[in-house]
Design an enzyme around this catalytic site. Structure first.
Site, PDB file in Angstrom:
ATOM      1  N   LYS A   1       0.846  -1.212   0.000  1.00 57.81           N
ATOM      2  CA  LYS A   1       0.000   0.000   0.000  1.00 57.81           C
ATOM      3  C   LYS A   1       0.873   1.251   0.000  1.00 57.81           C
ATOM      4  O   LYS A   1       1.707   1.428   0.879  1.00 57.81           O
ATOM      5  CB  LYS A   1      -0.918  -0.011   1.228  1.00 57.81           C
TER       6      LYS A   1
ATOM      7  N   ASP B   1      -2.599  10.195   3.886  1.00 59.19           N
ATOM      8  CA  ASP B   1      -4.006   9.795   4.010  1.00 59.19           C
ATOM      9  C   ASP B   1      -4.750  10.808   4.883  1.00 59.19           C
ATOM     10  O   ASP B   1      -4.682  10.746   6.105  1.00 59.19           O
ATOM     11  CB  ASP B   1      -4.094   8.379   4.601  1.00 59.19           C
TER      12      ASP B   1
ATOM     13  N   LYS C   1     -10.267  12.496   8.363  1.00 58.73           N
ATOM     14  CA  LYS C   1      -9.778  11.972   9.637  1.00 58.73           C
ATOM     15  C   LYS C   1      -9.798  13.064  10.710  1.00 58.73           C
ATOM     16  O   LYS C   1      -9.787  14.250  10.396  1.00 58.73           O
ATOM     17  CB  LYS C   1      -8.320  11.491   9.478  1.00 58.73           C
TER      18      LYS C   1
ATOM     19  N   ASP D   1       1.575   6.183   5.554  1.00 54.45           N
ATOM     20  CA  ASP D   1       0.610   5.252   4.981  1.00 54.45           C
ATOM     21  C   ASP D   1       1.131   4.589   3.693  1.00 54.45           C
ATOM     22  O   ASP D   1       0.392   3.891   3.010  1.00 54.45           O
ATOM     23  CB  ASP D   1      -0.720   5.972   4.733  1.00 54.45           C
TER      24      ASP D   1
ATOM     25  N   ASP E   1     -12.133   7.069   3.634  1.00 49.70           N
ATOM     26  CA  ASP E   1     -10.946   6.743   4.426  1.00 49.70           C
ATOM     27  C   ASP E   1     -10.557   5.272   4.284  1.00 49.70           C
ATOM     28  O   ASP E   1      -9.480   4.865   4.713  1.00 49.70           O
ATOM     29  CB  ASP E   1     -11.200   7.107   5.896  1.00 49.70           C
TER      30      ASP E   1
ATOM     31  N   GLU F   1      -9.413   3.754   1.811  1.00 50.84           N
ATOM     32  CA  GLU F   1      -8.853   3.893   0.460  1.00 50.84           C
ATOM     33  C   GLU F   1      -7.825   2.819   0.128  1.00 50.84           C
ATOM     34  O   GLU F   1      -7.650   2.462  -1.034  1.00 50.84           O
ATOM     35  CB  GLU F   1      -8.218   5.282   0.307  1.00 50.84           C
TER      36      GLU F   1
ATOM     37  N   ARG G   1      -7.674  -0.402   0.606  1.00 48.42           N
ATOM     38  CA  ARG G   1      -8.175  -1.643  -0.007  1.00 48.42           C
ATOM     39  C   ARG G   1      -8.524  -1.438  -1.473  1.00 48.42           C
ATOM     40  O   ARG G   1      -8.445  -2.369  -2.264  1.00 48.42           O
ATOM     41  CB  ARG G   1      -9.360  -2.170   0.812  1.00 48.42           C
TER      42      ARG G   1
END
Ligand code: BES
Ligand code: ZN
Ligand code: ZN
Length: 462
Positions: free
Chosen positions: A229, A234, A241, A252, A311, A313, A315
Protein backbone atom coordinates in the site's frame (compact mmCIF):
# COMPACT_ATOMS: atom_id res chain seq x y z
CA UNK A 1 36.25 1.79 23.70
CA UNK A 2 35.94 -1.92 23.88
CA UNK A 3 32.63 -3.70 24.04
CA UNK A 4 32.63 -7.26 25.12
CA UNK A 5 29.71 -9.57 24.49
CA UNK A 6 28.90 -11.25 27.76
CA UNK A 7 26.11 -13.66 28.58
CA UNK A 8 27.14 -14.14 32.18
CA UNK A 9 28.47 -17.57 31.36
CA UNK A 10 30.99 -16.98 28.60
CA UNK A 11 32.42 -13.50 28.90
CA UNK A 12 34.36 -13.94 25.68
CA UNK A 13 37.27 -11.66 26.33
CA UNK A 14 39.69 -13.66 24.24
CA UNK A 15 42.91 -11.81 23.56
CA UNK A 16 42.31 -9.10 26.19
CA UNK A 17 45.04 -8.31 28.72
CA UNK A 18 44.86 -10.36 31.89
CA UNK A 19 44.19 -7.43 34.25
CA UNK A 20 41.22 -6.49 32.10
CA UNK A 21 39.97 -10.06 32.19
CA UNK A 22 40.05 -9.96 35.98
CA UNK A 23 38.23 -6.62 36.08
CA UNK A 24 35.55 -7.96 33.76
CA UNK A 25 35.13 -11.09 35.84
CA UNK A 26 34.76 -8.96 38.99
CA UNK A 27 32.20 -6.73 37.32
CA UNK A 28 30.26 -9.72 36.06
CA UNK A 29 30.11 -11.37 39.45
CA UNK A 30 28.65 -8.21 41.01
CA UNK A 31 26.32 -7.29 38.12
CA UNK A 32 22.57 -7.41 38.74
CA UNK A 33 21.51 -8.99 35.49
CA UNK A 34 24.47 -9.36 33.18
CA UNK A 35 22.72 -11.65 30.71
CA UNK A 36 19.53 -9.81 29.77
CA UNK A 37 19.64 -9.05 26.00
CA UNK A 38 20.85 -5.51 25.51
CA UNK A 39 21.63 -4.87 29.20
CA UNK A 40 24.80 -2.76 29.34
CA UNK A 41 27.25 -2.42 32.22
CA UNK A 42 29.98 0.19 31.82
CA UNK A 43 33.43 -0.22 33.32
CA UNK A 44 35.28 3.11 33.28
CA UNK A 45 39.10 2.86 33.32
CA UNK A 46 40.09 6.52 33.10
CA UNK A 47 43.85 6.10 33.22
CA UNK A 48 44.17 3.02 31.08
CA UNK A 49 43.45 1.68 27.60
CA UNK A 50 40.76 0.93 26.68
CA UNK A 51 39.33 3.82 28.67
CA UNK A 52 35.89 2.33 28.93
CA UNK A 53 34.61 -1.23 28.68
CA UNK A 54 30.99 -2.05 27.98
CA UNK A 55 29.66 -5.44 29.00
CA UNK A 56 26.59 -6.27 27.01
CA UNK A 57 24.08 -9.03 27.64
CA UNK A 58 23.28 -11.32 24.73
CA UNK A 59 20.59 -13.37 26.48
CA UNK A 60 20.65 -16.94 25.32
CA UNK A 61 23.36 -16.03 22.82
CA UNK A 62 21.02 -16.48 19.85
CA UNK A 63 20.72 -14.10 16.94
CA UNK A 64 18.00 -12.03 18.63
CA UNK A 65 20.10 -11.65 21.77
CA UNK A 66 23.09 -10.47 19.79
CA UNK A 67 20.87 -8.10 17.76
CA UNK A 68 19.67 -6.52 21.00
CA UNK A 69 23.27 -6.24 22.18
CA UNK A 70 24.38 -4.51 18.98
CA UNK A 71 21.53 -2.00 19.16
CA UNK A 72 22.23 -1.25 22.83
CA UNK A 73 25.93 -0.69 22.26
CA UNK A 74 25.59 1.65 19.29
CA UNK A 75 23.35 3.98 21.32
CA UNK A 76 26.11 4.42 23.88
CA UNK A 77 28.80 5.47 21.44
CA UNK A 78 29.65 8.98 20.38
CA UNK A 79 30.56 9.47 16.71
CA UNK A 80 34.09 10.54 17.62
CA UNK A 81 34.67 7.40 19.67
CA UNK A 82 35.72 4.47 17.55
CA UNK A 83 34.13 1.28 18.83
CA UNK A 84 35.97 -2.00 19.02
CA UNK A 85 34.07 -5.16 19.60
CA UNK A 86 35.99 -8.21 20.52
CA UNK A 87 34.31 -11.56 20.07
CA UNK A 88 35.30 -14.89 21.53
CA UNK A 89 36.42 -17.81 19.40
CA UNK A 90 33.25 -19.87 19.36
CA UNK A 91 30.78 -17.23 18.27
CA UNK A 92 28.39 -18.65 15.65
CA UNK A 93 27.89 -16.86 12.33
CA UNK A 94 24.23 -16.12 13.21
CA UNK A 95 25.42 -14.20 16.26
CA UNK A 96 27.54 -11.93 14.13
CA UNK A 97 24.62 -11.36 11.79
CA UNK A 98 22.50 -10.38 14.78
CA UNK A 99 25.18 -8.13 16.23
CA UNK A 100 25.80 -6.34 12.93
CA UNK A 101 22.09 -5.89 12.23
CA UNK A 102 21.59 -4.49 15.71
CA UNK A 103 24.46 -2.04 15.27
CA UNK A 104 23.21 -0.80 11.92
CA UNK A 105 19.49 -0.73 12.74
CA UNK A 106 19.91 0.82 16.18
CA UNK A 107 22.24 3.42 14.65
CA UNK A 108 19.71 4.56 12.03
CA UNK A 109 19.44 8.28 11.28
CA UNK A 110 17.29 9.91 8.57
CA UNK A 111 19.69 10.60 5.73
CA UNK A 112 17.94 13.74 4.50
CA UNK A 113 18.08 15.52 7.88
CA UNK A 114 20.13 18.74 7.99
CA UNK A 115 22.79 17.07 10.11
CA UNK A 116 22.76 13.92 8.03
CA UNK A 117 23.58 10.53 9.52
CA UNK A 118 26.28 10.08 12.13
CA UNK A 119 29.19 8.04 11.08
CA UNK A 120 30.55 5.66 13.67
CA UNK A 121 33.54 3.49 13.05
CA UNK A 122 33.03 -0.01 14.38
CA UNK A 123 35.66 -2.72 14.31
CA UNK A 124 34.67 -6.26 15.11
CA UNK A 125 37.60 -8.48 15.96
CA UNK A 126 37.00 -12.16 15.25
CA UNK A 127 39.12 -15.17 14.60
CA UNK A 128 38.65 -16.70 11.10
CA UNK A 129 36.99 -13.63 9.52
CA UNK A 130 36.12 -15.55 6.33
CA UNK A 131 33.51 -17.70 8.13
CA UNK A 132 31.56 -14.54 8.89
CA UNK A 133 31.60 -12.87 5.48
CA UNK A 134 28.17 -14.04 4.31
CA UNK A 135 26.58 -13.19 7.67
CA UNK A 136 27.97 -9.71 7.51
CA UNK A 137 26.75 -9.31 3.93
CA UNK A 138 23.25 -10.47 4.90
CA UNK A 139 23.20 -8.04 7.81
CA UNK A 140 24.53 -5.15 5.74
CA UNK A 141 22.04 -5.57 2.89
CA UNK A 142 19.10 -6.17 5.24
CA UNK A 143 19.94 -3.09 7.28
CA UNK A 144 20.48 -0.95 4.17
CA UNK A 145 17.06 -1.99 2.82
CA UNK A 146 15.45 -1.21 6.18
CA UNK A 147 17.17 2.18 6.24
CA UNK A 148 15.69 2.91 2.81
CA UNK A 149 12.19 1.95 3.99
CA UNK A 150 12.60 4.17 7.08
CA UNK A 151 13.90 7.06 4.97
CA UNK A 152 10.94 6.82 2.60
CA UNK A 153 8.43 6.82 5.46
CA UNK A 154 10.19 9.70 7.23
CA UNK A 155 10.20 11.93 4.15
CA UNK A 156 7.64 14.76 4.46
CA UNK A 157 4.49 14.18 2.41
CA UNK A 158 4.93 17.43 0.48
CA UNK A 159 8.07 15.92 -1.05
CA UNK A 160 6.99 12.30 -1.11
CA UNK A 161 4.21 12.43 -3.68
CA UNK A 162 3.47 9.42 -5.92
CA UNK A 163 5.72 10.60 -8.78
CA UNK A 164 8.60 11.32 -6.39
CA UNK A 165 8.31 7.91 -4.69
CA UNK A 166 8.28 6.13 -8.04
CA UNK A 167 11.27 8.15 -9.29
CA UNK A 168 13.32 7.22 -6.21
CA UNK A 169 12.82 3.53 -6.86
CA UNK A 170 13.45 3.86 -10.60
CA UNK A 171 16.78 5.49 -9.70
CA UNK A 172 17.61 2.75 -7.16
CA UNK A 173 16.78 0.05 -9.72
CA UNK A 174 19.00 1.68 -12.34
CA UNK A 175 22.05 1.13 -10.15
CA UNK A 176 21.49 -2.64 -9.97
CA UNK A 177 21.85 -5.06 -12.89
CA UNK A 178 18.88 -7.39 -13.39
CA UNK A 179 16.27 -5.00 -12.02
CA UNK A 180 13.69 -3.20 -14.11
CA UNK A 181 11.16 -0.62 -12.97
CA UNK A 182 8.16 0.67 -14.89
CA UNK A 183 5.78 3.41 -13.83
CA UNK A 184 2.20 3.79 -15.04
CA UNK A 185 0.86 7.34 -15.16
CA UNK A 186 -2.86 8.25 -14.94
CA UNK A 187 -3.58 8.01 -18.68
CA UNK A 188 -2.25 4.49 -18.78
CA UNK A 189 -3.98 3.54 -15.53
CA UNK A 190 -7.25 4.71 -17.12
CA UNK A 191 -6.60 2.84 -20.36
CA UNK A 192 -6.00 -0.41 -18.45
CA UNK A 193 -8.86 0.03 -15.98
CA UNK A 194 -7.19 0.68 -12.62
CA UNK A 195 -10.34 2.35 -11.28
CA UNK A 196 -9.44 2.03 -7.58
CA UNK A 197 -6.04 3.72 -7.88
CA UNK A 198 -7.51 6.51 -10.03
CA UNK A 199 -10.44 7.15 -7.65
CA UNK A 200 -8.24 7.38 -4.55
CA UNK A 201 -5.75 9.67 -6.32
CA UNK A 202 -8.42 11.86 -7.94
CA UNK A 203 -8.47 14.56 -5.26
CA UNK A 204 -4.74 15.20 -5.23
CA UNK A 205 -2.69 17.83 -7.05
CA UNK A 206 -0.06 15.10 -7.39
CA UNK A 207 -1.66 12.27 -9.43
CA UNK A 208 -1.32 8.56 -8.73
CA UNK A 209 1.13 6.06 -10.16
CA UNK A 210 1.54 2.30 -10.28
CA UNK A 211 5.15 1.28 -9.78
CA UNK A 212 6.22 -2.17 -10.92
CA UNK A 213 9.69 -3.31 -9.87
CA UNK A 214 10.93 -6.60 -11.22
CA UNK A 215 13.86 -8.82 -10.23
CA UNK A 216 14.21 -11.68 -12.65
CA UNK A 217 17.28 -13.89 -12.11
CA UNK A 218 17.89 -16.63 -14.68
CA UNK A 219 18.09 -19.24 -11.92
CA UNK A 220 14.62 -18.55 -10.48
CA UNK A 221 12.07 -21.32 -10.34
CA UNK A 222 9.42 -19.45 -8.35
CA UNK A 223 7.72 -16.11 -8.95
CA UNK A 224 6.56 -14.07 -5.98
CA UNK A 225 4.44 -10.93 -6.27
CA UNK A 226 4.71 -8.43 -3.41
CA UNK A 227 2.06 -5.72 -3.24
CA UNK A 228 2.48 -2.75 -0.90
CA UNK A 229 0.00 0.00 0.00
CA UNK A 230 1.49 3.29 -1.13
CA UNK A 231 -0.70 6.12 0.16
CA UNK A 232 1.77 8.99 0.40
CA UNK A 233 -0.61 10.88 2.70
CA UNK A 234 -4.01 9.80 4.01
CA UNK A 235 -6.27 12.69 4.99
CA UNK A 236 -9.21 10.28 4.94
CA UNK A 237 -10.52 12.23 1.94
CA UNK A 238 -14.03 13.68 2.25
CA UNK A 239 -14.61 11.25 5.17
CA UNK A 240 -11.88 13.33 6.80
CA UNK A 241 -9.78 11.97 9.64
CA UNK A 242 -9.60 13.60 13.06
CA UNK A 243 -6.65 15.88 13.81
CA UNK A 244 -5.04 13.16 15.94
CA UNK A 245 -5.85 10.41 13.45
CA UNK A 246 -4.23 12.30 10.58
CA UNK A 247 -1.03 13.29 12.34
CA UNK A 248 1.11 10.35 11.27
CA UNK A 249 -0.50 9.61 7.94
CA UNK A 250 2.64 10.28 5.92
CA UNK A 251 3.51 6.73 6.96
CA UNK A 252 0.61 5.25 4.98
CA UNK A 253 3.06 4.17 2.27
CA UNK A 254 5.04 1.92 4.61
CA UNK A 255 3.81 -1.27 2.93
CA UNK A 256 5.04 0.00 -0.45
CA UNK A 257 8.35 1.03 1.12
CA UNK A 258 8.84 -2.45 2.59
CA UNK A 259 8.10 -4.35 -0.62
CA UNK A 260 10.33 -2.22 -2.84
CA UNK A 261 13.15 -2.11 -0.27
CA UNK A 262 13.03 -5.89 0.16
CA UNK A 263 13.09 -6.40 -3.61
CA UNK A 264 16.13 -4.14 -3.99
CA UNK A 265 17.74 -6.03 -1.11
CA UNK A 266 16.93 -9.40 -2.72
CA UNK A 267 18.63 -8.18 -5.91
CA UNK A 268 21.69 -7.08 -3.93
CA UNK A 269 21.89 -10.56 -2.44
CA UNK A 270 21.16 -12.09 -5.86
CA UNK A 271 18.46 -14.31 -4.36
CA UNK A 272 17.35 -16.96 -6.88
CA UNK A 273 13.66 -16.06 -6.87
CA UNK A 274 11.72 -13.97 -9.37
CA UNK A 275 10.06 -11.02 -7.62
CA UNK A 276 7.59 -8.47 -8.89
CA UNK A 277 6.89 -5.66 -6.41
CA UNK A 278 3.78 -3.61 -7.12
CA UNK A 279 3.29 -0.28 -5.39
CA UNK A 280 0.00 1.47 -6.10
CA UNK A 281 0.87 5.06 -5.15
CA UNK A 282 -1.70 7.77 -4.45
CA UNK A 283 -2.36 10.67 -2.13
CA UNK A 284 -5.79 10.44 -0.47
CA UNK A 285 -6.50 14.17 -0.56
CA UNK A 286 -9.54 16.40 -0.21
CA UNK A 287 -10.68 18.66 -3.04
CA UNK A 288 -13.51 19.21 -5.50
CA UNK A 289 -12.20 16.35 -7.60
CA UNK A 290 -11.89 13.89 -4.70
CA UNK A 291 -13.93 10.71 -4.81
CA UNK A 292 -16.99 10.69 -2.59
CA UNK A 293 -18.57 8.34 -0.07
CA UNK A 294 -21.29 6.75 -2.18
CA UNK A 295 -19.41 6.68 -5.47
CA UNK A 296 -19.26 3.37 -7.29
CA UNK A 297 -15.94 2.55 -8.89
CA UNK A 298 -14.89 -0.21 -11.26
CA UNK A 299 -11.83 -2.13 -10.11
CA UNK A 300 -9.19 -3.66 -12.37
CA UNK A 301 -11.04 -6.99 -12.53
CA UNK A 302 -14.23 -5.33 -13.79
CA UNK A 303 -16.17 -5.75 -10.53
CA UNK A 304 -17.63 -2.73 -8.75
CA UNK A 305 -17.13 -1.27 -5.27
CA UNK A 306 -19.39 1.21 -3.52
CA UNK A 307 -16.96 3.52 -1.68
CA UNK A 308 -18.96 4.12 1.47
CA UNK A 309 -16.12 5.82 3.39
CA UNK A 310 -13.31 7.56 1.54
CA UNK A 311 -10.95 6.74 4.43
CA UNK A 312 -11.07 3.06 3.45
CA UNK A 313 -8.85 3.89 0.46
CA UNK A 314 -6.06 1.37 0.92
CA UNK A 315 -8.17 -1.64 -0.01
CA UNK A 316 -9.27 0.07 -3.25
CA UNK A 317 -5.73 0.55 -4.53
CA UNK A 318 -4.57 -2.85 -3.30
CA UNK A 319 -7.54 -4.56 -4.95
CA UNK A 320 -6.50 -3.22 -8.36
CA UNK A 321 -2.89 -4.31 -7.90
CA UNK A 322 -3.87 -7.77 -6.64
CA UNK A 323 -6.31 -8.30 -9.51
CA UNK A 324 -3.65 -7.18 -11.99
CA UNK A 325 -1.13 -9.63 -10.48
CA UNK A 326 -3.61 -12.50 -10.72
CA UNK A 327 -4.68 -11.71 -14.30
CA UNK A 328 -1.36 -10.69 -15.85
CA UNK A 329 1.54 -11.99 -13.76
CA UNK A 330 0.28 -15.43 -12.69
CA UNK A 331 2.75 -15.77 -9.79
CA UNK A 332 3.26 -18.78 -7.53
CA UNK A 333 2.61 -16.69 -4.42
CA UNK A 334 1.10 -13.24 -3.77
CA UNK A 335 1.78 -11.30 -0.56
CA UNK A 336 0.50 -7.88 0.32
CA UNK A 337 1.65 -5.55 3.09
CA UNK A 338 -0.42 -2.58 4.13
CA UNK A 339 -0.99 -0.02 6.87
CA UNK A 340 -4.60 -0.95 6.31
CA UNK A 341 -6.61 -0.44 9.49
CA UNK A 342 -6.48 1.19 12.90
CA UNK A 343 -8.13 -2.02 14.07
CA UNK A 344 -4.79 -3.87 13.77
CA UNK A 345 -3.54 -2.04 16.89
CA UNK A 346 -6.87 -2.51 18.68
CA UNK A 347 -6.62 -6.27 18.23
CA UNK A 348 -2.91 -6.84 18.68
CA UNK A 349 -1.26 -3.77 20.18
CA UNK A 350 1.58 -1.66 18.83
CA UNK A 351 4.18 -4.28 18.03
CA UNK A 352 2.35 -7.06 16.22
CA UNK A 353 1.09 -7.20 12.65
CA UNK A 354 -2.00 -9.20 11.67
CA UNK A 355 -1.37 -12.05 9.25
CA UNK A 356 -4.09 -13.57 7.07
CA UNK A 357 -3.95 -16.53 4.73
CA UNK A 358 -5.98 -19.57 3.76
CA UNK A 359 -2.67 -21.38 3.30
CA UNK A 360 -1.24 -22.85 6.54
CA UNK A 361 2.18 -23.51 5.08
CA UNK A 362 2.51 -19.99 3.71
CA UNK A 363 1.29 -18.44 6.97
CA UNK A 364 3.71 -20.62 8.92
CA UNK A 365 6.71 -19.74 6.78
CA UNK A 366 5.94 -16.02 7.00
CA UNK A 367 5.51 -16.11 10.77
CA UNK A 368 8.77 -18.05 11.07
CA UNK A 369 10.61 -15.54 8.89
CA UNK A 370 9.20 -12.72 11.00
CA UNK A 371 10.25 -14.38 14.23
CA UNK A 372 13.79 -14.90 12.92
CA UNK A 373 13.96 -11.32 11.67
CA UNK A 374 12.69 -9.83 14.93
CA UNK A 375 9.26 -8.78 13.61
CA UNK A 376 6.11 -10.26 15.16
CA UNK A 377 2.95 -11.35 13.41
CA UNK A 378 -0.15 -13.06 14.69
CA UNK A 379 -2.49 -14.96 12.41
CA UNK A 380 -6.16 -13.94 12.43
CA UNK A 381 -9.01 -15.80 10.71
CA UNK A 382 -10.86 -15.09 7.46
CA UNK A 383 -14.35 -16.21 8.51
CA UNK A 384 -16.89 -16.76 5.75
CA UNK A 385 -19.71 -15.58 8.03
CA UNK A 386 -18.44 -11.99 7.92
CA UNK A 387 -18.49 -11.76 4.14
CA UNK A 388 -22.06 -10.47 4.15
CA UNK A 389 -20.80 -7.37 6.00
CA UNK A 390 -19.51 -6.25 2.62
CA UNK A 391 -22.81 -6.63 0.75
CA UNK A 392 -23.92 -3.56 -1.20
CA UNK A 393 -27.32 -2.81 -2.76
CA UNK A 394 -25.85 -1.17 -5.82
CA UNK A 395 -22.42 -2.73 -6.40
CA UNK A 396 -20.58 -6.04 -6.04
CA UNK A 397 -19.46 -4.94 -2.56
CA UNK A 398 -19.02 -1.87 -0.44
CA UNK A 399 -15.75 -0.76 1.05
CA UNK A 400 -16.22 0.03 4.73
CA UNK A 401 -18.48 -2.02 7.00
CA UNK A 402 -18.73 -0.78 10.56
CA UNK A 403 -19.85 -3.93 12.32
CA UNK A 404 -16.51 -4.62 14.03
CA UNK A 405 -13.50 -6.81 13.21
CA UNK A 406 -12.11 -4.01 11.03
CA UNK A 407 -8.80 -5.64 10.18
CA UNK A 408 -10.46 -8.99 9.45
CA UNK A 409 -13.12 -7.49 7.21
CA UNK A 410 -10.50 -5.48 5.30
CA UNK A 411 -8.68 -8.77 4.66
CA UNK A 412 -11.95 -10.35 3.49
CA UNK A 413 -12.41 -7.42 1.10
CA UNK A 414 -8.98 -8.06 -0.43
CA UNK A 415 -9.62 -11.81 -0.65
CA UNK A 416 -12.27 -11.13 -3.28
CA UNK A 417 -9.60 -10.15 -5.82
CA UNK A 418 -7.42 -13.24 -5.73
CA UNK A 419 -9.45 -15.46 -8.07
CA UNK A 420 -7.86 -18.88 -8.47
CA UNK A 421 -4.78 -17.76 -6.50
CA UNK A 422 -6.78 -17.33 -3.28
CA UNK A 423 -4.94 -20.11 -1.49
CA UNK A 424 -1.53 -18.80 -2.60
CA UNK A 425 -2.07 -15.41 -1.00
CA UNK A 426 -1.22 -13.84 2.34
CA UNK A 427 -2.12 -10.38 3.60
CA UNK A 428 -0.28 -8.56 6.37
CA UNK A 429 -1.92 -5.60 8.11
CA UNK A 430 1.10 -3.79 9.54
CA UNK A 431 -0.46 -0.47 10.58
CA UNK A 432 0.49 -0.90 14.22
CA UNK A 433 4.19 -1.84 14.06
CA UNK A 434 5.03 0.55 11.21
CA UNK A 435 5.84 3.38 13.64
CA UNK A 436 7.30 3.63 17.13
CA UNK A 437 7.13 6.57 19.51
CA UNK A 438 10.53 6.08 21.14
CA UNK A 439 13.79 4.23 20.56
CA UNK A 440 13.45 0.58 21.51
CA UNK A 441 16.07 -2.06 20.76
CA UNK A 442 16.84 -2.12 17.04
CA UNK A 443 13.94 0.28 16.34
CA UNK A 444 14.58 4.01 16.31
CA UNK A 445 11.87 6.58 17.08
CA UNK A 446 9.71 7.07 13.98
CA UNK A 447 9.13 4.63 11.12
CA UNK A 448 10.37 1.10 11.75
CA UNK A 449 10.73 -0.15 8.18
CA UNK A 450 8.55 -3.03 9.37
CA UNK A 451 8.30 -5.93 6.96
CA UNK A 452 11.53 -5.32 5.04
CA UNK A 453 13.47 -7.74 7.24
CA UNK A 454 10.72 -10.36 7.32
CA UNK A 455 10.33 -10.29 3.55
CA UNK A 456 14.06 -10.60 2.93
CA UNK A 457 14.31 -13.62 5.26
CA UNK A 458 11.27 -15.19 3.68
CA UNK A 459 12.47 -14.54 0.12
CA UNK A 460 15.80 -16.16 0.94
CA UNK A 461 13.95 -19.45 1.50
CA UNK A 462 11.12 -18.97 -1.03
N1 BES B 1 -4.38 4.40 6.81
C1 BES B 1 -5.52 4.04 7.56
C2 BES B 1 -5.24 2.98 8.62
C3 BES B 1 -4.29 3.35 9.72
C4 BES B 1 -4.76 3.87 10.90
C5 BES B 1 -2.95 3.10 9.58
C6 BES B 1 -3.89 4.18 11.92
C7 BES B 1 -2.08 3.39 10.60
C8 BES B 1 -2.54 3.93 11.77
C9 BES B 1 -6.63 3.51 6.66
O1 BES B 1 -6.66 4.03 5.38
C10 BES B 1 -7.94 3.79 7.32
O2 BES B 1 -8.19 4.93 7.57
N2 BES B 1 -8.72 2.76 7.60
C11 BES B 1 -9.99 2.93 8.22
C12 BES B 1 -10.94 1.93 7.60
C13 BES B 1 -12.39 2.17 7.92
C14 BES B 1 -12.85 3.49 7.33
C15 BES B 1 -13.21 1.03 7.38
C16 BES B 1 -9.83 2.68 9.72
O3 BES B 1 -9.00 1.87 10.13
O4 BES B 1 -10.53 3.34 10.49
ZN1 ZN C 1 -7.71 5.85 5.18
ZN1 ZN D 1 -4.79 4.63 4.64
Amino acid sequence: MLAVGADGRSPGVGGAPTDLEAEVAALLSSADDPGRPGAVQALPRPTRQPAKVLLVGVGAGDEAGWRAAGAAVIRMVRPDEPLQIQLGEDVPAAALRGLAEGLWLGGYRFRDAPKGPRSIEVTVAVTAAETYERSLELARVTAAATWLARDLATMPPSVKNPAWFAAQIVAEAATRPGLTATVREPEQLAAEGFGGILAVGAGSATPPRLLELSWRPATASRHVVLVGKGITFDTGGISIKSREGMKLMKKDMSGAAAVVAATLGAADLRLPVRITALAPLAENAISGSAYRPGDVITQYDGTTTETTNSDAEGRLVLADALAYAVAELRPDVVLDLATLTGANAVALGKRTAALYSHNDELAGSLAAAGAAAGEQMWRLPLPDEYREYLDSDIADRHSSPSRGAGSVVAALFLSQFLGDLLDRWAHIDMSAPSWIEQDDGDLTKGPTGWGTRTLMRWLATA
